[in-house]
Design a protein around this motif. Structure first.
Motif, mmCIF file in Angstrom:
data_model
loop_
_atom_site.group_PDB
_atom_site.id
_atom_site.type_symbol
_atom_site.label_atom_id
_atom_site.label_comp_id
_atom_site.label_asym_id
_atom_site.label_seq_id
_atom_site.Cartn_x
_atom_site.Cartn_y
_atom_site.Cartn_z
ATOM 1 N N TRP A 140 1.272 -1.514 0.027
ATOM 2 C CA TRP A 140 0.011 0.139 0.346
ATOM 3 C C TRP A 140 0.921 1.168 -0.433
ATOM 4 O O TRP A 140 0.523 2.281 -0.930
ATOM 5 N N LEU A 141 1.661 1.569 0.561
ATOM 6 C CA LEU A 141 2.579 2.107 0.858
ATOM 7 C C LEU A 141 2.822 3.171 -0.258
ATOM 8 O O LEU A 141 3.305 3.722 -1.218
ATOM 9 N N HIS A 142 3.213 1.287 -1.405
ATOM 10 C CA HIS A 142 4.190 1.938 -3.052
ATOM 11 C C HIS A 142 2.917 2.384 -4.074
ATOM 12 O O HIS A 142 2.999 3.092 -4.655
ATOM 13 N N TYR A 143 0.768 1.588 -2.951
ATOM 14 C CA TYR A 143 0.001 1.813 -4.337
ATOM 15 C C TYR A 143 -0.030 3.765 -3.591
ATOM 16 O O TYR A 143 0.082 4.255 -5.055
ATOM 17 N N LEU A 144 -0.113 4.052 -3.102
ATOM 18 C CA LEU A 144 0.092 5.547 -2.579
ATOM 19 C C LEU A 144 1.071 6.368 -3.215
ATOM 20 O O LEU A 144 0.923 7.853 -3.264
ATOM 21 N N GLY A 145 2.018 5.386 -2.993
ATOM 22 C CA GLY A 145 2.944 6.546 -3.477
ATOM 23 C C GLY A 145 2.971 6.728 -4.842
ATOM 24 O O GLY A 145 4.233 8.151 -5.641
ATOM 25 N N ASP A 146 2.800 5.648 -5.204
ATOM 26 C CA ASP A 146 2.721 5.842 -7.300
ATOM 27 C C ASP A 146 1.341 4.965 -7.666
ATOM 28 O O ASP A 146 1.536 4.415 -8.399
ATOM 29 N N PRO A 147 -0.019 6.024 -7.477
ATOM 30 C CA PRO A 147 -1.194 5.348 -7.563
ATOM 31 C C PRO A 147 -1.296 5.227 -9.415
ATOM 32 O O PRO A 147 -1.688 4.031 -9.452
ATOM 33 N N GLU A 148 -1.000 5.288 -10.023
ATOM 34 C CA GLU A 148 -0.757 5.320 -11.599
ATOM 35 C C GLU A 148 0.085 4.458 -11.747
ATOM 36 O O GLU A 148 -0.053 4.095 -13.179
ATOM 37 N N GLY A 149 1.268 3.876 -10.982
ATOM 38 C CA GLY A 149 2.370 2.613 -11.509
ATOM 39 C C GLY A 149 1.167 1.421 -11.474
ATOM 40 O O GLY A 149 0.791 1.439 -11.270
ATOM 41 N N PRO A 150 1.931 0.335 -12.201
ATOM 42 C CA PRO A 150 1.438 -0.780 -12.596
ATOM 43 C C PRO A 150 0.946 -0.969 -11.459
ATOM 44 O O PRO A 150 -0.132 -2.019 -11.422
ATOM 45 N N LEU A 151 1.671 -1.378 -10.312
ATOM 46 C CA LEU A 151 0.869 -1.647 -8.694
ATOM 47 C C LEU A 151 -0.212 -1.467 -8.530
ATOM 48 O O LEU A 151 -1.277 -1.995 -8.205
ATOM 49 N N GLY A 152 0.023 0.218 -8.453
ATOM 50 C CA GLY A 152 -0.936 1.226 -7.951
ATOM 51 C C GLY A 152 -2.695 0.777 -9.453
ATOM 52 O O GLY A 152 -3.573 0.417 -8.312
ATOM 53 N N ARG A 153 -2.320 0.863 -9.949
ATOM 54 C CA ARG A 153 -3.122 0.276 -10.655
ATOM 55 C C ARG A 153 -4.359 -1.377 -10.394
ATOM 56 O O ARG A 153 -5.239 -1.140 -9.998
ATOM 57 N N GLU A 154 -3.125 -2.088 -10.590
ATOM 58 C CA GLU A 154 -3.844 -3.516 -10.487
ATOM 59 C C GLU A 154 -4.289 -3.246 -8.686
ATOM 60 O O GLU A 154 -5.100 -4.122 -8.801
ATOM 61 N N ILE A 155 -3.438 -2.632 -7.628
ATOM 62 C CA ILE A 155 -4.604 -2.168 -6.207
ATOM 63 C C ILE A 155 -6.006 -1.691 -7.011
ATOM 64 O O ILE A 155 -6.921 -2.408 -5.901
ATOM 65 N N GLN A 156 -6.330 -0.652 -7.799
ATOM 66 C CA GLN A 156 -7.735 0.273 -7.811
ATOM 67 C C GLN A 156 -8.079 -1.575 -8.476
ATOM 68 O O GLN A 156 -9.253 -1.232 -8.276
ATOM 69 N N ARG A 157 -7.479 -2.251 -9.670
ATOM 70 C CA ARG A 157 -8.666 -3.449 -10.400
ATOM 71 C C ARG A 157 -9.014 -3.690 -9.503
ATOM 72 O O ARG A 157 -10.004 -4.154 -8.929
ATOM 73 N N VAL A 158 -8.440 -4.317 -8.313
ATOM 74 C CA VAL A 158 -8.436 -5.632 -7.140
ATOM 75 C C VAL A 158 -9.682 -4.638 -6.812
ATOM 76 O O VAL A 158 -10.959 -5.429 -6.137
#
Ligand code: C2E
Length: 352
Positions: free
Chosen positions: A40-58
């Motif tokens: 989640w740190l990576h997600y919020l640090g970079d919401p539009e990155g590949p991990l951020g987008r995948e978490i948003q999809r989930v």
């Protein structure tokens, strides 16, 4: 992505980002485990990155953020960072060991040069020394210099020995890190990244050798319903169970991987269609015939079933075209009532 977050967690907004991460995890009902926090740190640090987008999809699809989801995401999006950290640490140790060895060698050089000078001085002195006590002094000096060289050589050997051991330990550690980066932590099968690489390689080899190769994709039927009914922990056990059956099936040179949440994939190099079908069907029957139990309560969970689709490599197929055909065959299995295996060629001939 990793660099961006690493900067953020050491920058002026670090504590704000950490607090926001915890608060958003709480709002989304995600446990603050160390792995979830890292993701989640990576997600919020970079919401539009590949991990951020995948978490948003989930989250958008209402899928549970289970332990296995977290492990899949970490395997897919964090290993490079992890591996590069290991490599960086290994680099530091290697640097230290090389410096130690280089210093020891330089010291040995100096000692040997001094010893050479002592020997030639002694040789010169001996020719002019008539007095036995003078000769004795020269020989004693030589013996002392020789002992010093022996001591230094023994020290150098010891240091080389310890460096060799340290480097061997490092190599083992790096090898383990490399294996971890390629393995799905929940099931111990190859992860998607490893599988994608192997599939590309298998396609190239099949094309070059004009040899057959089959890809199978497998999905656990009604897994979401199962998860919702029995909880994620039991869902994870089911994933482990299916993985263990597939792992037994996938003796070398076959390859089995966890490809997505409840999706698995297998490569069968150089095997005819009939053999592949037989092997997959044996796995399907084995999985479907076992009555699983919930470990915490001993409740009978009933049997789970799998659906599969397989596609044989054709001339000109790339990993993605092959995957596409195997996926279509898998969907045909699902549409046909699940708990079955469909060959992509059968789908193609119906479509034609
Ligand atoms: P695990 O719990 O680590 O078990 C590993 C292996 O130990 C099993 O492989 C099985 O060979 C043996 N084993 C463990 N517990 C029992 C048991 O109570 N009875 C018997 N006869 N053997 C046992 P297997 O069967 O391939 O299962 C692999 C994994 O799949 C298990 O790892 C577990 O995570 C999951 N699993 C399999 N069956 C069940 C089940 O009925 N309920 C639950 N909750 N999980 C299961």
């Amino acid at each position: 992505m990793t660099t961006q977050v690493e900067t953020a967690v050491r920058g002026p907004e670090a504590y704000g980002l950490a607090r926001r991460t915890i608060s958003e995890m709480e709002q989304a009902g995600v446990w603050p485990t160390p792995l979830n926090f890292e993701l989640w740190l990576h997600y919020l640090g970079d919401p539009e990155g590949p991990l951020g987008r995948e978490i948003q999809r989930v989250l958008g699809a209402g899928e549970p953020f289970s332990e296995s989801t977290a492990e899949m995401l970490a395997a897919e999006y964090l290993p490079r960072g992890r591996l590069s950290e290991e490599i960086r640490d290994a680099g530091v140790v290697l640097d230290r060991e090389l410096r130690t060895v280089a210093e020891a060698i330089a010291a040995a050089h100096r000692t040997h040069a001094d010893y050479g000078a002592t020997l030639s001085d002694a040789g010169r002195d001996m020719t002019s020394a008539a007095d036995p006590s003078r000769l004795k002094k020269i020989v004693t000096g030589l013996a002392t210099a020789t002992r010093k060289v022996q001591r230094e050589t023994a020290g150098l050997e010891k240091r080389l020995d310890s460096s060799t051991r340290e480097i061997a330990r490092l190599r083992e550690h790096l090898e383990q890190a490399r294996r971890d980066a390629m393995t799905d932590a929940l099931t111990n099968l190859a992860n998607r990244k490893a599988f994608d690489e192997q599939l590309v390689r298998a396609c190239v080899e099949a094309e070059a050798a004009e040899r057959t190769m089959t890809l199978a994709v497998i999905d656990i039927d009604h897994f979401k319903r199962f998860n919702d009914t029995w909880g994620h922990q039991t869902g994870d056990q089911v994933l482990r169970y299916v993985a263990s059956v597939l792992n037994r099936l996938a003796r070398h040179p076959r390859v089995a991987a966890r490809y997505g949440g409840e999706e698995f994939a297998l490569i069968f190099p150089a095997e005819n269609r009939l053999k592949v079908m037989e092997a997959l069907d044996a796995a399907r029957q084995e999985i479907g015939s076992r009555a699983l139990r919930r470990r915490s309560t001993n409740d009978e969970l009933g049997a789970i079933t799998i659906s599969a689709g397989l596609a044989q490599h054709r001339k000109g197929d790339t990993a993605s075209t092959l995957l596409e055909r195997a996926d279509e065959a898998l969907y045909a299995s699902k549409r046909g009532g699940r708990n079955r295996i469909t060959d992509a060629d059968a789908v193609d001939s119906v479509a034609a």
